[in-house]
Design an enzyme around this catalytic site. Structure first.
Site: not given
Ligand code: 4NP
Length: 158
Positions: A10, A16, A129
């Site tokens: 991800c 995720r 997300d």
């Molecule tokens: P992930 O979620 O891609 O599912 O781990 C996110 C984690 C951090 C961020 C965005 C999405 N961020 O902007 O830091």
């Protein structure tokens, strides 16, 4: 028998993809087939390198019996395309980012999207997300991932 090697990807590798990893691991352990797999997760960004999974994601996952153990790491095209058979992104941007790093047709062909494996949640074409949302978003992530992990196991076992 060769092990099947799966990398879940991800953006941050704190919500995720570590959840996909933990859900898939529990399912293959419960089915007694864990020794047939090597699984890991990574983020396209590297923004959270070394971090534990997001506390909100952990809270929701633990309620369903999943232990989010992995620490965030960046996706490394040089080794990950070689080391894994399935490289599975969570949303369309993950797929764009992964495809842009594939060096040949073989690497490109290893990339798929998690929702491609959905059975009951096939109306979803991305794992949304949850980072900037609330509780419902984290629950939806787990619902979609549980469904997709079952479908992924079925696909691999065919
Ligand atoms: P992930 O979620 O891609 O599912 O781990 C996110 C984690 C951090 C961020 C965005 C999405 N961020 O902007 O830091």
């Amino acid at each position: 028998m060769d092990k099947t090697k799966i990398l879940f990807v991800c953006l941050g590798n704190i919500c995720r993809s570590p959840s996909a990893e933990a859900i898939f691991l529990k399912m293959i352990e419960d089915k007694g087939i864990a020794e047939n797999f090597i699984i890991d997760s990574a983020g396209t960004s590297g923004w959270h390198n070394g971090d534990q999974a997001d506390r909100r994601m952990q809270k929701h996952a633990v309620r369903r019996g999943y232990d989010l153990q992995s620490l965030s790491r960046k996706f490394y095209a040089d080794s990950d395309f070689e080391d894994f058979d399935y490289i599975i992104g969570m949303d369309d941007q993950n797929i764009i980012d992964l495809r842009s790093q594939a060096k040949n047709e073989n690497e490109y062909s290893k990339i798929s999207k998690m929702t491609d494996y959905c059975i009951n949640y096939s109306q979803w074409d991305e794992v949304p997300d949850p980072y900037f949302g609330g509780d419902k978003g984290f629950e939806l992530v787990l619902d979609i991932l549980e469904d997709a992990c079952e479908g992924l196991i079925n696909t691999i076992q065919k």
